[in-house]
Design a protein around this motif. Structure first.
Motif, PDB file in Angstrom:
ATOM      1  N   THR A  84    -141.636   9.070 -22.070  1.00 38.50           N
ATOM      2  CA  THR A  84    -140.128   8.637 -21.834  1.00 38.50           C
ATOM      3  C   THR A  84    -139.528   8.081 -22.818  1.00 38.50           C
ATOM      4  O   THR A  84    -140.145   7.008 -23.466  1.00 38.50           O
ATOM      5  CB  THR A  84    -140.086   7.690 -20.527  1.00 38.50           C
ATOM      6  OG1 THR A  84    -140.932   8.060 -19.368  1.00 38.50           O
ATOM      7  CG2 THR A  84    -138.814   7.277 -20.139  1.00 38.50           C
ATOM      8  N   ILE A  85    -138.740   8.559 -23.620  1.00 36.81           N
ATOM      9  CA  ILE A  85    -137.894   8.131 -24.765  1.00 36.81           C
ATOM     10  C   ILE A  85    -136.366   7.424 -24.411  1.00 36.81           C
ATOM     11  O   ILE A  85    -135.865   6.945 -25.316  1.00 36.81           O
ATOM     12  CB  ILE A  85    -137.986   8.974 -25.873  1.00 36.81           C
ATOM     13  CG1 ILE A  85    -137.271  10.155 -25.691  1.00 36.81           C
ATOM     14  CG2 ILE A  85    -139.489   9.241 -26.245  1.00 36.81           C
ATOM     15  CD1 ILE A  85    -136.962  11.169 -26.861  1.00 36.81           C
ATOM     16  N   ASN A  86    -136.169   7.222 -23.312  1.00 35.86           N
ATOM     17  CA  ASN A  86    -134.821   6.591 -22.866  1.00 35.86           C
ATOM     18  C   ASN A  86    -135.052   4.918 -23.420  1.00 35.86           C
ATOM     19  O   ASN A  86    -136.153   4.526 -23.118  1.00 35.86           O
ATOM     20  CB  ASN A  86    -134.552   6.641 -21.499  1.00 35.86           C
ATOM     21  CG  ASN A  86    -134.400   8.098 -20.908  1.00 35.86           C
ATOM     22  OD1 ASN A  86    -135.492   8.621 -20.274  1.00 35.86           O
ATOM     23  ND2 ASN A  86    -133.645   8.898 -21.360  1.00 35.86           N
TER      24      ASN A  86
ATOM     25  N   THR B  57    -144.274  16.807 -22.462  1.00 34.14           N
ATOM     26  CA  THR B  57    -142.956  16.823 -21.726  1.00 34.14           C
ATOM     27  C   THR B  57    -142.182  15.421 -21.997  1.00 34.14           C
ATOM     28  O   THR B  57    -142.246  14.695 -21.310  1.00 34.14           O
ATOM     29  CB  THR B  57    -143.179  17.089 -20.262  1.00 34.14           C
ATOM     30  OG1 THR B  57    -143.882  18.248 -20.021  1.00 34.14           O
ATOM     31  CG2 THR B  57    -141.847  17.366 -19.807  1.00 34.14           C
ATOM     32  N   VAL B  58    -141.356  15.543 -22.815  1.00 37.00           N
ATOM     33  CA  VAL B  58    -140.487  14.483 -23.256  1.00 37.00           C
ATOM     34  C   VAL B  58    -139.320  14.333 -22.129  1.00 37.00           C
ATOM     35  O   VAL B  58    -138.797  15.237 -22.153  1.00 37.00           O
ATOM     36  CB  VAL B  58    -139.792  14.265 -24.812  1.00 37.00           C
ATOM     37  CG1 VAL B  58    -139.146  13.230 -25.089  1.00 37.00           C
ATOM     38  CG2 VAL B  58    -140.781  14.721 -25.681  1.00 37.00           C
ATOM     39  N   LYS B  59    -138.987  13.157 -21.734  1.00 38.09           N
ATOM     40  CA  LYS B  59    -138.102  12.819 -20.566  1.00 38.09           C
ATOM     41  C   LYS B  59    -137.391  11.613 -20.814  1.00 38.09           C
ATOM     42  O   LYS B  59    -137.782  10.740 -21.609  1.00 38.09           O
ATOM     43  CB  LYS B  59    -138.931  12.792 -19.307  1.00 38.09           C
ATOM     44  CG  LYS B  59    -139.942  12.058 -19.089  1.00 38.09           C
ATOM     45  CD  LYS B  59    -140.793  12.123 -17.701  1.00 38.09           C
ATOM     46  CE  LYS B  59    -141.748  11.010 -17.656  1.00 38.09           C
ATOM     47  NZ  LYS B  59    -142.381  11.009 -16.150  1.00 38.09           N
ATOM     48  N   HIS B  60    -136.484  11.399 -20.328  1.00 37.23           N
ATOM     49  CA  HIS B  60    -135.419  12.174 -19.362  1.00 37.23           C
ATOM     50  C   HIS B  60    -134.182  12.384 -20.252  1.00 37.23           C
ATOM     51  O   HIS B  60    -133.393  11.524 -20.352  1.00 37.23           O
ATOM     52  CB  HIS B  60    -135.112  11.750 -18.088  1.00 37.23           C
ATOM     53  CG  HIS B  60    -136.472  11.114 -16.937  1.00 37.23           C
ATOM     54  ND1 HIS B  60    -136.986   9.980 -17.451  1.00 37.23           N
ATOM     55  CD2 HIS B  60    -137.043  11.769 -16.139  1.00 37.23           C
ATOM     56  CE1 HIS B  60    -137.999   9.864 -16.449  1.00 37.23           C
ATOM     57  NE2 HIS B  60    -138.144  10.943 -15.950  1.00 37.23           N
ATOM     58  N   PHE B  61    -133.918  13.876 -20.324  1.00 38.57           N
ATOM     59  CA  PHE B  61    -132.663  13.998 -21.195  1.00 38.57           C
ATOM     60  C   PHE B  61    -131.563  14.363 -20.057  1.00 38.57           C
ATOM     61  O   PHE B  61    -131.629  15.119 -19.434  1.00 38.57           O
ATOM     62  CB  PHE B  61    -133.017  15.481 -21.922  1.00 38.57           C
ATOM     63  CG  PHE B  61    -131.852  15.834 -22.843  1.00 38.57           C
ATOM     64  CD1 PHE B  61    -131.912  15.620 -24.195  1.00 38.57           C
ATOM     65  CD2 PHE B  61    -131.043  16.753 -22.342  1.00 38.57           C
ATOM     66  CE1 PHE B  61    -130.855  15.612 -25.209  1.00 38.57           C
ATOM     67  CE2 PHE B  61    -129.919  17.171 -23.415  1.00 38.57           C
ATOM     68  CZ  PHE B  61    -130.072  16.671 -24.765  1.00 38.57           C
TER      69      PHE B  61
END
Length: 847
Positions: free
Chosen positions: A157-159, A200-204
């Motif tokens: 998660t990169i938010n 799986t990078v999230k959340h876009f």
């Protein structure tokens, strides 16, 4: 004095990753052999329980409408054996691959108890500031996924945190997009070093509020969107080439992040993403986005009670490849196209979009060896936990942050140690999608301290009103008060009572009261905080000698803490977000402080351009600045220099260990432009490195900062460009983002313009740009049609969900319903018998 040189590139610590080349002819060859149904089954799970049937109570959306049933039905797409195409197998999450979803143990190879190696939370790993360690953890997670035959690891998660209250802060890397981008890049690289596992990078995109995540709209202008909320995504895509991206539930600028082409176009055409895109779970279900199955919370949705506000072909049109987990909108669109029931152009467009989505998914599968024979999962795995414990413990030890130490720590030997609070309970954090049941040891704070010190010296104090226990606290060498939060107060919001956004930034009132009581009895108190983000400590900061922040340190958190308190490990954690003195200091004046609060929900909150340390820079004093953390040794910075090179700024600084212990120092580089006239962030993190220093050792640390990382989005140009204004830029180097801790130099930079590294892939399918006339497919070739139309009120699904949450009441209602049904049947039989008697009497009279 030993003297070493350490060179750090801001861009990466390794060769830049790129998307693997795939033979496009091979993709077309497979695509041409596939039926429409086989293509369709690449894009979702055919669960036999779409939204329309769920509303009629014809299937159980919660328990597995598919033939595989249970939790696996939510995460495993179907194989196509005749074409040797593997169905993607996916698992959460940010703390490692899970083998248990709620009470459901996943199928083999998962072990029968549902356990798997569990790492510290992302926020604790963020506090390590160690990209090499994070990449190693990514490698371990990729290895674990391979053993489980998992192809898609749903992480990281990169938010970022525009609000410290965000319930899923523990799943993030903190408040700064540049930092999140660098840490996320490291994890993706690690995972994808395994040739069969995709990250799986999230959340876009802009998923930063939990309580209303299904419909809230993140309102921001274009500059804020690009400078702040897209920056981490640009870095991760450019530097690690993640194969998968998961979209968010929420809206951005009033548009659904998963169903509007604008954001997907940016991701693919500007940022250069060349993988496959999936929705978050049930994001396209109007019963969720309209709030109908979420009880009272759902009534705050502006779409409450509405239907048809998400078009049946909106996901394909937006460029989203997979509707997860179940088929609803995709099914509607494909079923219509197969029957040519829409306009010719619309149905042809659906087939084109389906081909494009399938082609992208096949490309991802070919890159990761998933066009191959299926595996037969019969035996369950057993874990070599010792193999992963080293990484788990290292991450916890490097991620625990010593916030305050008034000459109390370390305490290598003690005669007596009093432990208060929740030390007997090891909090692992979120019980939502990032939950993992640890397969190895679990060591809580009390057990960790007991194992480190003599058992007779450590006593758990549970009742300070007890005279003997109070006396023990008074006489103890020092006191550890273990306090903080758990999954009921913060985490993924699963109504009615799991997770959600934090209601306040302080500790719980009862925890603060306990700290006051302990500090009144003993002056040598250390407060240990378990929390997913910063905690305001003003209530007790002057009453205790030590404060330690742990995040959620994982299953060996008790061992890690004990090693640090005893001085066997020199603390090196640094906060990945600022700790304000007041909640309102964190954000610009006028920004909603609590858009997440269920009592005062702001459905369209304005997202700040600057927040946290950027907003507070030279404006408001923080309790602990961004990047803050203490050590048991001292470091000295000197001889800073910055020079302009081709496309970069090269920064050099001398860092010395002038204390009496070896340690790990996090060297941080910031940049500002005090004289710049055009709008830009007040200060940016430009580079960082964790450096090991022995006693009396000095290292020359070198950084290479790409000029594009100092640029700002040019909203005036409206052409997707970034600019650097001609001016003098200040370069600041030190241990944390506070004026008095930073050395400063400057460099003159001339005006320059940059672009995103986008490389949009041209659609080359033969039918992509040609007109077509829809021809109905043979009935036997169509996907299975539903027997009932979607015409029932969505309130039926609300009743269904309520019944799931209230099993006892459901049983009562079931009995009542059965009784009513029986009475109704008796009534009908009685009426029928009565009518028969009347008819017989009439016939007799007539005769």
């Amino acid at each position: 004095m030993p003297h070493k040189i350490l060179a750090i590139s801001c861009l990466s610590q390794a060769v830049l990753a790129g998307y693997r080349e795939v033979n496009e002819d091979s993709i077309l060859e497979i695509l041409n052999e596939m039926t429409t149904e086989e293509k369709f089954l690449q894009t979702c799970i055919d669960s036999q329980c779409p939204e329309g049937r769920a509303r009629w109570l014809l299937c159980d959306v919660f328990g597995g409408g598919s033939t595989s049933g249970g939790g696996d039905a939510w995460f495993n797409l179907k194989d196509i054996p005749r074409l040797r195409i593997r169905g993607l197998r996916m698992r959460d999450g940010p703390k490692g691959m899970t083998c248990q979803g709620g009470a459901v143990v996943f199928s083999p190879p998962c072990p029968p108890d549902g356990g798997s190696p569990s790492f510290p939370s992302q926020i604790t790993r963020a506090a390590t500031w160690n990209t090499q360690l994070e990449e190693s953890i990514g490698q371990a997670i990729g290895e674990i996924a391979e053993q489980l035959d998992i192809h898609a690891a749903l992480l990281p998660t990169i938010n970022i945190l525009p609000w410290l209250n965000w319930g899923r802060a523990q799943e993030s890397y903190g408040e700064d997009p540049f930092f999140s981008g660098r840490m996320g890049t490291a994890l993706v690289r690690g995972v994808q070093q395994n040739q069969t596992v995709m990250a799986t990078v999230k959340h876009f995109l802009a998923n930063n509020i939990e309580n209303t995540r299904w419909w809230v709209s993140a309102e921001m202008d274009e500059k804020t969107l690009h400078d702040v909320y897209l920056r981490a995504w640009a870095l991760v895509v450019a530097d690690s080439s993640p194969e998968l991206v998961m979209t968010s539930y929420n809206r951005v600028q009033g548009k659904w992040a998963f169903a509007d082409p604008k954001f997907i176009d940016i991701l693919r055409n500007d940022l250069g993403f060349d993988g496959s895109i999936m929705t978050d779970w049930f994001a396209s279900w109007e019963a969720i986005t309209g709030g109908m199955i979420l009880g009272e919370v759902g009534k705050t949705s502006p779409f409450y009670g509405s239907k048809g506000f998400i078009g049946s072909n909106s996901l394909y049109n937006a460029g989203v490849d997979m509707e997860m987990p179940f088929c609803s909108k995709n099914r509607d669109a494909v079923a219509q196209a197969q029957a040519c029931a829409g306009s010719g152009a619309e149905d042809c467009n659906t087939f084109r979009k389906l081909n494009a989505a399938t082609r992208r998914i096949l490309r991802s599968k070919l890159r990761y060896g998933l066009v191959s024979e299926s595996r037969n999962h019969t035996s369950r795995i057993s874990w070599d936990n010792a193999k992963y414990d080293r990484l788990i413990l290292q991450a916890a030890q490097e991620g625990i942050v010593l916030l305050k130490n008034d000459n109390l720590l370390p305490k290598e030997k003690v005669r007596s140690l009093a432990v208060l609070g929740s030390a007997e309970v090891l909090e692992l954090g979120d019980h939502g999608s990032s939950a993992v049941k640890p397969s190895g040891r679990l060591v809580n704070v009390l057990d960790g301290l007991t194992g480190k010190y003599q058992e007779a010296a450590v006593q758990m104090v549970e009742d300070l009103s007890n005279a003997s226990q109070e006396a023990f606290v008074q006489s103890a060498d020092f006191v550890v008060v273990d306090v903080g939060f758990n999954f009921t107060f913060e985490g993924e919001f699963i109504p009615p009572a799991t997770g959600g956004d934090r209601q306040y930034l302080t500790l719980h009132p009862h925890d603060q009261h306990l700290i006051h009581k302990a500090s009144n009895l003993n002056q040598n108190v250390v407060v240990v905080i378990t929390a997913g983000a910063s905690v305001i400590v003003e209530d007790f900061v002057d009453k205790v000698k030590g404060i330690v922040w742990m995040g959620y340190p994982g299953p060996l958190g008790g061992v890690a803490l004990a090693n640090i308190l005893a001085g066997h490990v020199n603390p090196s954690g640094r906060m990945p977000m600022i700790t304000p003195k007041r909640a309102e200091d964190y954000l610009p004046h006028g920004t909603s402080l609590a858009p997440w609060a269920l009592q005062t929900i702001d459905v369209e909150p304005t997202y700040p351009y600057s927040h946290g340390f950027k907003h507070m820079w030279q404006r408001t004093e923080a309790r602990y600045p961004f990047g803050w953390g203490l050590s048991y040794t001292q470091y000295k910075y000197s001889e800073i220099a910055a020079t302009l090179a081709a496309g970069s700024v090269q920064v050099v600084v001398q860092v010395a260990n002038v204390g009496d212990r070896a340690g790990l120092e996090t060297v941080q580089v910031y940049a500002t432009c005090q004289a710049c006239r055009r709008k830009r962030l007040p200060i940016v993190l430009a580079a960082f490195a964790k450096v090991a220093l022995d006693v009396s050792e000095t290292k020359e640390v070198k950084f290479v900062i790409e000029l594009k990382d100092l640029s700002a989005y040019d909203a005036e140009a409206n052409d997707g460009s970034w600019f650097l204004e001609s001016n003098e830029y200040q370069i600041l180097v030190g241990p944390a983002a506070r004026d008095d801790l930073l050395l400063q130099t400057s460099v003159e930079i001339s005006q320059q313009t940059f672009q995103y590294p986008g490389r949009a892939r041209a659609e080359t399918h033969a039918a992509a740009n040609t007109e077509c006339q829809c021809v109905p497919e043979a009935y036997g070739m169509r996907i299975k049609a539903w027997s009932l139309p979607d015409k029932s009120p969505v309130d039926v699904l609300l009743v269904f969900a309520w019944a799931r949450w209230n099993e006892a009441m459901t049983a009562v209602c079931g009995v009542a319903f059965a009784c009513c049904f029986i009475l109704l049947c008796l009534f009908c039989l009685q009426r029928r018998a009565g009518r028969k008697v009347v008819e017989e009497a009439r016939e007799k009279k007539q005769s």
